[in-house]
Design a protein around this motif. Structure first.
Motif, PDB file in Angstrom:
ATOM      1  N   LEU A 215       0.837  -1.205   0.000  1.00 38.15           N
ATOM      2  CA  LEU A 215       0.000   0.000   0.000  1.00 38.15           C
ATOM      3  C   LEU A 215       0.870   1.253   0.000  1.00 38.15           C
ATOM      4  CD1 LEU A 215      -2.747  -1.056   2.547  1.00 38.15           C
ATOM      5  CD2 LEU A 215      -2.916  -0.958   0.066  1.00 38.15           C
ATOM      6  N   GLU A 217       3.806   1.406  -1.480  1.00 35.12           N
ATOM      7  CA  GLU A 217       4.230   1.519  -2.881  1.00 35.12           C
ATOM      8  C   GLU A 217       3.114   2.120  -3.722  1.00 35.12           C
ATOM      9  OE1 GLU A 217       5.660  -2.130  -4.558  1.00 35.12           O
ATOM     10  OE2 GLU A 217       7.676  -1.786  -3.773  1.00 35.12           O
ATOM     11  N   ALA A 218       1.881   1.683  -3.445  1.00 31.99           N
ATOM     12  CA  ALA A 218       0.746   2.229  -4.196  1.00 31.99           C
ATOM     13  C   ALA A 218       0.663   3.736  -3.966  1.00 31.99           C
ATOM     14  CB  ALA A 218      -0.551   1.542  -3.767  1.00 31.99           C
ATOM     15  N   GLY A 219       0.928   4.173  -2.738  1.00 30.96           N
ATOM     16  CA  GLY A 219       0.916   5.602  -2.430  1.00 30.96           C
ATOM     17  C   GLY A 219       1.963   6.356  -3.239  1.00 30.96           C
ATOM     18  N   TYR A 220       3.179   5.816  -3.242  1.00 28.03           N
ATOM     19  CA  TYR A 220       4.245   6.445  -4.032  1.00 28.03           C
ATOM     20  C   TYR A 220       3.875   6.477  -5.511  1.00 28.03           C
ATOM     21  CZ  TYR A 220       7.548   6.376  -0.117  1.00 28.03           C
ATOM     22  OH  TYR A 220       8.172   6.600   1.071  1.00 28.03           O
ATOM     23  N   ASP A 221       3.296   5.370  -5.966  1.00 31.34           N
ATOM     24  CA  ASP A 221       2.934   5.267  -7.379  1.00 31.34           C
ATOM     25  C   ASP A 221       1.912   6.331  -7.756  1.00 31.34           C
ATOM     26  OD1 ASP A 221       3.168   3.605  -9.847  1.00 31.34           O
ATOM     27  OD2 ASP A 221       0.999   3.459  -9.566  1.00 31.34           O
ATOM     28  N   LEU A 222       1.048   6.684  -6.792  1.00 31.54           N
ATOM     29  CA  LEU A 222      -0.008   7.662  -7.055  1.00 31.54           C
ATOM     30  C   LEU A 222       0.422   9.057  -6.593  1.00 31.54           C
ATOM     31  CD1 LEU A 222      -2.913   5.317  -6.056  1.00 31.54           C
ATOM     32  CD2 LEU A 222      -2.588   6.300  -8.315  1.00 31.54           C
ATOM     33  N   TYR A 223       1.689   9.347  -6.780  1.00 31.79           N
ATOM     34  CA  TYR A 223       2.234  10.712  -6.650  1.00 31.79           C
ATOM     35  C   TYR A 223       2.313  11.247  -5.220  1.00 31.79           C
ATOM     36  CZ  TYR A 223       0.940  10.141 -11.493  1.00 31.79           C
ATOM     37  OH  TYR A 223       0.793   9.632 -12.748  1.00 31.79           O
ATOM     38  N   ALA A 224       2.194  10.382  -4.209  1.00 32.37           N
ATOM     39  CA  ALA A 224       2.352  10.853  -2.839  1.00 32.37           C
ATOM     40  C   ALA A 224       3.835  10.808  -2.471  1.00 32.37           C
ATOM     41  CB  ALA A 224       1.553   9.974  -1.877  1.00 32.37           C
TER      42      ALA A 224
END
Lengths: 319, 367
Positions: A215, A217-224
């Motif tokens: 999750l 990684e998902a955050g980083y992936d979505l520009y966070a």
């Protein structure tokens, strides 16, 4: 376990004639059976004594401690007020109020500091390879190995005027006279932080361990960025750990006795010390009992407010 | 939108190697990989687990950084950028939806992080919900929806910021067969409607063949062959590719040369058949050819067939029947025949049979 297995076996063997009501009654017996040991202990060691304390708070103090069995509201009255010796006029009990305020303030500060210090620690442990996590947790529990009193005196050795810190600073020529570290709120704060930090780290770790790092990684992936991932992904997901840790630190610090006694001296009392005073030198058991019940009430109110607040900030999802 | 596949590359992977660990534990996950993925292309990385396909995807996403080489996005080097600075989004294998947010909250996340104004975010979330047909469930928690629905939310969440490239890491592997088939069509539709370059990772050859514009077959950290599904299937260049995709018969043969533009080889039976040489290399001497089971046919005219043998096994599959034919040199050759209603299987076990190849069915391998 043995109990429940036996009971489950019994359930399995139940003849069809037994019927649903009978099965339900047996299941209930199992549930109560499992709870019984804790219930007995709680009844005799917590609820019973608490009831006695509640009764004592409505009695009259005995001349040499203890209570006289004649009902009185004086104990409760003196939690907040005092009578003038000469004209019997009422005044606010400033000392009690300031001790109460200091207790709440110090407990809150300890809880916040423990959170700030404990969060990275828990995160560090949770991100270690699975094999080494146990050893790190083991290290966290080391302070529990020695008696609280001994540990507190050890801190005293470090911060007293002739202690390690002052000796080192004097040696380095950074200060001319020893710093007054003992018998300050800061000393109490440091002592309580040290004592209660593991109680913050362990529940935090427990919820971080369950955290799905994909999750993040998902955050980083979505520009966070890092900060946004912390605020928008990690903190909301480990909130149960934050709540549990805060409660576990706040409540015992509010009633802390040993640490403020040793590190705060006689002047910087906390509620725990004030209560102890009434049962000892003060010889006013009803007042001590009333103060104890007051502490209990504060804890319950604080808990309710906190849980309500935590539940509210949980619903930040977008509609 | 339905933009045609562009000619300019969206992603260029230039001589990228990736080493995990160090010293004794060093693992070479990617070995000097180069590939150019075109704009608006449905590009698939296909290979068995551990072949490096997921590593390559994670390098493009920015979760890992290449040990050597660089990655270009529309011409500019993105290799040093963290994932949150890359206009690339990922659909994770397990979806990785945020359990503390609603369906709509998940879809809005990327846009919020990009600091888009609220009205625009709401508008885009609505559009995305419609695109993946999830309008009714927008206020549900992600734990309250089914696997297929989670998949749609993961897609919408990754598509909402309109990335230049969408990375999909085995997104269908958790779904049951029927749902997987539906989602395959759905994914193709989404790719057409959005006009976004899709890079799809899978170990499922059928999935790769049905969905992709082009496929890169990977093994052991290297790309073995890149081509259209038909290319890869009909003209596998290496033994691994031929073996991994579909069923294949391997035969030893001798290269005879080119005549009239097509290559010819002599089989061990002595028969001479047409065979396509692998792209970009000229065979010589002993070669291996591959023939797909459905590109061969059984004939009762044993004497004049290039291959002969005895039918050993007949396996009925409903749509077709597989005949396992034992060749004289001990090899087994499989012929697939499509079933028609009422047509009895002509070749029972134990009967001798000849095998003929369709024109240009034989493909020579590079090895």
């Amino acid at each position: 376990m043995a109990l429940s297995h036996a009971a489950l076996g019994e359930l399995g063997d139940a003849r069809p004639a037994a019927g649903a009501a009978e099965l339900e009654r047996r299941a209930a017996r199992v549930r109560w059976g499992l709870l019984a040991p804790s219930l007995v202990i709680l009844l005799f060691a917590a609820i019973g004594p608490l009831f006695i304390v509640l009764v004592y708070s409505f009695l009259t103090p005995g001349p040499y401690g203890g209570v006289v069995w004649s009902p009185s509201l004086e104990g409760w009255f003196r939690v907040l007020f005092q009578r003038d010796i000469f004209d019997d006029s009422l005044k606010f009990q400033d000392a009690h109020l300031s001790i109460l305020w200091r207790s709440v303030k110090l407990s809150f500060a300890t809880t916040m500091l423990a959170l700030v210090v404990g969060f990275p620690t828990a995160y560090f442990i949770a991100t270690r390879p699975e094999r080494s996590r146990t050893s790190w947790l083991f290290l966290i529990t080391i302070p529990f190995w020695t008696n609280l009193l001994i540990r507190t005196f050890a801190i005293q050795e470090v911060i007293r005027n002739e202690g390690l810190i002052n000796a080192a600073l004097l040696q380095l020529g950074l200060i001319a006279r020893p710093l007054q570290l003992m018998f300050t709120d800061g000393a109490i704060l440091a002592g309580m932080l040290y004592v209660f930090l593991p109680l913050m780290v362990l529940p935090l770790y427990a919820s971080m361990e369950k955290l799905d790092f994909r999750l993040i990684e998902a955050g980083y992936d979505l520009y966070a960025n890092r900060f946004q991932v912390l605020r928008r992904v990690i903190i909301p997901l480990v909130k149960p750990g934050i709540i549990a840790g805060s409660i576990l630190v706040f409540i015992p610090t509010l009633g802390a006795y040993v640490t403020p006694r040793v590190l705060g001296g006689g002047k910087n009392m906390m509620l725990g010390n004030l209560i102890e005073l009434q049962f000892g030198q003060g010889r006013n058991w009803p007042l001590g009992s009333a103060l104890s019940m007051t502490l209990l009430a504060i804890v319950m109110v604080a808990l309710l407010v906190y849980v309500r607040f935590a539940a509210k900030s949980d619903t930040t999802g977008h509609g | 939108m339905d933009a045609p596949v562009g000619t300019s590359p969206a992603i260029e992977v230039e001589r990228v190697s990736k080493i995990f660990g160090s010293g004794e534990d060093e693992v070479l996950a990617l070995d000097d990989v180069s590939v150019a993925i075109r704009k608006n292309e449905f590009f698939t990385l296909l290979g068995p687990s551990g072949c490096g396909k997921t590593t390559l995807l994670r390098l493009i996403a920015g979760f890992e950084h290449p040990t050597r080489g660089r990655i270009l996005l529309e011409g500019s080097d993105i290799s040093p950028l963290p994932p949150y600075r890359r206009p690339v989004n990922t659909v994770f294998q397990n979806y990785a939806l945020f359990p503390h947010l609603t369906v709509a909250g998940n879809i809005a996340f990327g846009l919020e992080m990009l600091g888009r104004p609220r009205p625009e975010i709401d508008q885009t979330v609505q559009t995305m919900l419609a695109l993946v047909k999830m309008r009714e469930l927008k206020n549900r928690r992600t734990s309250q929806i089914s696997g297929g629905q989670q998949q749609r939310v993961a897609l919408a969440r990754a598509l909402a910021p309109r990335p230049k490239v969408l990375l999909l890491d085995e997104p269908l592997s958790a779904l049951d067969l029927k749902l997987r088939k539906e989602m395959q069509i759905e994914l193709k539709r989404l790719q057409h409607e959005t006009g976004i370059t899709f890079v799809f990772v899978t170990h499922d050859q059928e999935e790769a063949l049905t969905m992709s514009d082009r496929i890169a077959v990977m093994s052991g950290g290297r790309i073995l062959q890149i081509g259209s599904p038909r290319d890869i299937y009909d003209h596998p260049a290496e033994r691994f590719v031929a073996n991994f995709i579909g069923d294949t018969n391997f035969l030893e043969a001798e290269w005879l040369g080119t005549s009239n533009g097509t290559g010819t080889v002599r089989l061990s039976s002595g028969a001479v058949v047409a065979a396509s040489p692998p792209a970009g290399s000229t065979p010589s001497g002993k070669v291996t050819i591959v023939v797909r089971p459905e590109h061969a046919e059984l004939t009762p005219d044993v004497a004049s067939a290039p291959l002969r043998g005895i039918v050993e096994n007949v396996v009925y599959f409903g749509t077709d029947t597989h005949y396992h034919v034992a060749l004289p040199e001990g090899r087994e050759f499989i012929v697939r025949r499509q079933n028609r209603r009422g047509s009895a299987a002509g070749f029972g076990p134990g009967t001798p049979a000849g095998i003929v190849f369709a024109d240009a069915a034989a493909q020579i391998l590079r090895d």
